[in-house]
Design a protein around this motif. Structure first.
Motif, mmCIF file in Angstrom:
data_model
loop_
_atom_site.group_PDB
_atom_site.id
_atom_site.type_symbol
_atom_site.label_atom_id
_atom_site.label_comp_id
_atom_site.label_asym_id
_atom_site.label_seq_id
_atom_site.Cartn_x
_atom_site.Cartn_y
_atom_site.Cartn_z
ATOM 1 N N ILE A 210 -6.204 -9.697 -4.318
ATOM 2 C CA ILE A 210 -6.467 -9.420 -2.908
ATOM 3 C C ILE A 210 -5.198 -9.556 -2.048
ATOM 4 C CG2 ILE A 210 -7.395 -11.776 -2.587
ATOM 5 C CD1 ILE A 210 -8.511 -8.667 -0.625
ATOM 6 N N ALA A 211 -4.325 -10.516 -2.386
ATOM 7 C CA ALA A 211 -3.101 -10.688 -1.584
ATOM 8 C C ALA A 211 -2.229 -9.425 -1.668
ATOM 9 C CB ALA A 211 -2.322 -11.912 -2.064
ATOM 10 N N GLY A 212 -2.209 -8.796 -2.823
ATOM 11 C CA GLY A 212 -1.448 -7.564 -3.002
ATOM 12 C C GLY A 212 -2.058 -6.432 -2.188
ATOM 13 N N ARG A 213 -3.408 -6.367 -2.166
ATOM 14 C CA ARG A 213 -4.093 -5.302 -1.406
ATOM 15 C C ARG A 213 -3.844 -5.471 0.097
ATOM 16 N NH1 ARG A 213 -9.876 -6.474 -3.065
ATOM 17 N NH2 ARG A 213 -9.210 -7.757 -4.810
ATOM 18 N N ILE A 214 -3.814 -6.731 0.532
ATOM 19 C CA ILE A 214 -3.585 -7.017 1.952
ATOM 20 C C ILE A 214 -2.176 -6.580 2.365
ATOM 21 C CG2 ILE A 214 -3.161 -8.936 3.560
ATOM 22 C CD1 ILE A 214 -5.541 -10.392 2.321
ATOM 23 N N VAL A 215 -1.176 -7.019 1.591
ATOM 24 C CA VAL A 215 0.213 -6.701 1.955
ATOM 25 C C VAL A 215 0.463 -5.200 1.863
ATOM 26 C CG1 VAL A 215 2.641 -7.026 1.302
ATOM 27 C CG2 VAL A 215 1.116 -8.989 1.443
ATOM 28 N N MET A 216 -0.173 -4.554 0.908
ATOM 29 C CA MET A 216 0.004 -3.114 0.735
ATOM 30 C C MET A 216 -0.417 -2.378 2.017
ATOM 31 S SD MET A 216 -2.072 -0.371 -0.019
ATOM 32 C CE MET A 216 -1.976 1.218 -0.775
ATOM 33 N N LEU A 217 -1.513 -2.800 2.625
ATOM 34 C CA LEU A 217 -1.965 -2.133 3.852
ATOM 35 C C LEU A 217 -0.978 -2.375 5.006
ATOM 36 C CD1 LEU A 217 -3.917 -0.562 5.622
ATOM 37 C CD2 LEU A 217 -5.432 -2.540 5.694
ATOM 38 N N GLY A 218 -0.551 -3.630 5.167
ATOM 39 C CA GLY A 218 0.394 -3.950 6.239
ATOM 40 C C GLY A 218 1.728 -3.236 6.045
ATOM 41 N N HIS B 113 -6.481 4.984 -1.239
ATOM 42 C CA HIS B 113 -5.451 4.060 -1.736
ATOM 43 C C HIS B 113 -5.745 2.615 -1.342
ATOM 44 C CE1 HIS B 113 -2.146 7.433 -1.805
ATOM 45 N NE2 HIS B 113 -3.073 7.596 -2.717
ATOM 46 N N PHE B 114 -6.535 2.463 -0.282
ATOM 47 C CA PHE B 114 -6.720 1.131 0.295
ATOM 48 C C PHE B 114 -8.070 0.525 -0.079
ATOM 49 C CE2 PHE B 114 -4.065 3.754 3.051
ATOM 50 C CZ PHE B 114 -2.914 2.982 3.108
ATOM 51 N N ASP B 115 -8.091 -0.806 -0.139
ATOM 52 C CA ASP B 115 -9.335 -1.541 -0.356
ATOM 53 C C ASP B 115 -10.299 -1.169 0.779
ATOM 54 O OD1 ASP B 115 -11.324 -3.477 -0.177
ATOM 55 O OD2 ASP B 115 -10.015 -5.110 -0.779
ATOM 56 N N VAL C 218 4.315 -7.913 -7.435
ATOM 57 C CA VAL C 218 4.016 -6.985 -8.527
ATOM 58 C C VAL C 218 2.901 -5.984 -8.187
ATOM 59 C CG1 VAL C 218 2.355 -8.398 -9.836
ATOM 60 C CG2 VAL C 218 3.924 -6.857 -11.065
ATOM 61 N N THR C 219 2.134 -6.247 -7.135
ATOM 62 C CA THR C 219 0.999 -5.343 -6.882
ATOM 63 C C THR C 219 1.015 -4.650 -5.518
ATOM 64 O OG1 THR C 219 -0.393 -7.148 -6.075
ATOM 65 C CG2 THR C 219 -0.553 -6.620 -8.431
ATOM 66 N N HIS C 220 2.080 -4.820 -4.728
ATOM 67 C CA HIS C 220 2.015 -4.249 -3.363
ATOM 68 C C HIS C 220 2.208 -2.728 -3.344
ATOM 69 C CE1 HIS C 220 6.397 -4.718 -3.677
ATOM 70 N NE2 HIS C 220 6.510 -3.842 -2.682
ATOM 71 N N HIS C 221 2.399 -2.091 -4.513
ATOM 72 C CA HIS C 221 2.411 -0.618 -4.558
ATOM 73 C C HIS C 221 1.271 -0.076 -5.410
ATOM 74 C CE1 HIS C 221 6.107 0.090 -2.321
ATOM 75 N NE2 HIS C 221 6.642 -0.921 -2.973
ATOM 76 N N GLU C 222 0.347 -0.964 -5.795
ATOM 77 C CA GLU C 222 -0.840 -0.489 -6.521
ATOM 78 C C GLU C 222 -1.803 0.111 -5.499
ATOM 79 O OE1 GLU C 222 -0.999 -0.293 -9.609
ATOM 80 O OE2 GLU C 222 0.031 -1.963 -10.595
ATOM 81 N N HIS C 223 -2.597 1.097 -5.950
ATOM 82 C CA HIS C 223 -3.595 1.720 -5.067
ATOM 83 C C HIS C 223 -5.004 1.403 -5.571
ATOM 84 C CE1 HIS C 223 -0.499 5.057 -3.898
ATOM 85 N NE2 HIS C 223 -0.242 3.903 -3.331
ATOM 86 N N TRP C 224 -5.906 1.273 -4.619
ATOM 87 C CA TRP C 224 -7.303 0.946 -4.945
ATOM 88 C C TRP C 224 -7.875 1.953 -5.957
ATOM 89 C CZ3 TRP C 224 -10.482 -3.081 -4.106
ATOM 90 C CH2 TRP C 224 -11.857 -2.881 -4.235
ATOM 91 N N ASP C 225 -7.476 3.230 -5.828
ATOM 92 C CA ASP C 225 -8.032 4.259 -6.719
ATOM 93 C C ASP C 225 -7.247 4.376 -8.043
ATOM 94 O OD1 ASP C 225 -5.690 5.455 -5.892
ATOM 95 O OD2 ASP C 225 -6.619 7.287 -5.106
ATOM 96 N N GLY C 226 -6.317 3.469 -8.275
ATOM 97 C CA GLY C 226 -5.613 3.443 -9.561
ATOM 98 C C GLY C 226 -4.408 4.360 -9.656
ATOM 99 N N THR C 227 -3.980 4.953 -8.519
ATOM 100 C CA THR C 227 -2.861 5.908 -8.568
ATOM 101 C C THR C 227 -1.512 5.270 -8.219
ATOM 102 O OG1 THR C 227 -3.263 6.556 -6.261
ATOM 103 C CG2 THR C 227 -4.350 7.876 -7.968
ATOM 104 N N GLY C 228 -1.495 3.958 -8.084
ATOM 105 C CA GLY C 228 -0.244 3.293 -7.693
ATOM 106 C C GLY C 228 0.598 2.887 -8.891
#
Ligand SMILES: [Fe+2]
Ligand SMILES: [Fe+2]
Length: 261
Positions: free
Chosen positions: A186-194, A230-232, A164-174
């Motif tokens: 954090i797991a969503g932020r990690i996968v989003m970068l990869g 977009h990234f943590d 549910v969160t792998h397309h969210e962006h750190w700056d809230g634009t996802g």
């Protein structure tokens, strides 16, 4: 005198008898305790085995679901594998325990499982999507979460968070919720970068894959579409130093077939 001696003897005999009886009781109690401990140990081992079998069954089931979604998406098994490895490297660099590193390694492949419910025509559509199509496409995040929800397996809970969160962006634009910063697990932020790194490197029907250097430049400096915001920031700082490992993984896992089990 004689009778006093007899009396003492009698008392001693009685004491000895009582002591023996007490020792017998103690021995019996100890034996019972040992049996009880053995039973408990056996039950625990059985329980542990059942739990790990259950966890394995969850994993197998979801991996099959993932395979089904990759067939549909034309996504390759290589992509799924690589995202797992990138996620584990980032988790390790954050100082996660071995157990949690393994958990994200297994949960990451399910990030796009919700695509199973998106119409083929939409998935295969070339060019920019209209607003309505985009909304349907973006719903793969929410559908994925629904598919993975309602279990108390830690693996599936993490997989749901990622879906549910792998397309969210750190700056809230996802999307889908426009979460920002630490609101995103954090797991969503990690996968989003990869997932982003791998998408940049991969060849698509409409683009060539970028070199490692170009993918890094886009992530760290932005290209208009992808922005560093977009990234943590903590993950970005880690990426800045460990990115050669990402390159190694990309080169090592080049399976082009859909995910094999
Ligand atoms: Fe996705
Ligand atoms: Fe992906």
């Amino acid at each position: 005198m004689q009778s006093e001696l007899e009396a003492v003897k009698g008392q001693l005999k009685e004491l000895t008898r009582r002591e023996r009886a007490r020792q017998r009781e103690m021995t019996a109690a100890r034996r019972k305790l040992r049996e009880f401990a053995q039973d408990l140990e056996f039950a625990l081992a059985l329980e542990r085995r059942r739990a790990s079998e259950l966890e394995q069954a969850y994993y197998d089931m979801v991996l099959r679901l993932t395979r089904a979604s990759t067939y549909k998406d034309n996504e390759t098994g290589g992509h799924i594998q690589r995202v797992s490895f990138y996620a584990r490297i980032l988790a390790r660099s954050l100082g996660w325990s071995e157990v949690d590193q393994e958990l994200i390694f297994r949960a990451a492949p399910m990030h796009d499982v919700g695509k199973i419910a998106i119409p083929d025509t939409l998935i295969r559509k070339r060019g920019r999507l209209g607003a309505e199509d985009r909304q349907v496409m973006e719903s793969h995040t929410l559908i994925g979460a629904q598919l993975l929800e309602g279990s108390n397996s830690r693996l599936l809970e993490m997989a749901r968070d990622i879906a549910v969160t792998h397309h969210e962006h750190w700056d809230g634009t996802g999307y889908p919720r426009g979460l920002a910063g630490n609101q995103i697990p954090i797991a969503g932020r990690i996968v989003m970068l990869g997932d982003n790194y791998d998408a940049l490197r991969s060849r698509r029907s409409y683009k060539q894959g970028f070199s490692h250097e170009k993918a890094c430049r886009i992530i760290l400096e932005g290209d208009g579409r992808t922005r560093p915001e977009h990234f943590d920031p903590e993950l970005l700082a880690i990426f800045r130093t460990i990115h050669p490992e990402f390159n190694g993984i990309f080169e090592q896992f080049q399976q082009t077939e859909p995910l094999a089990l």
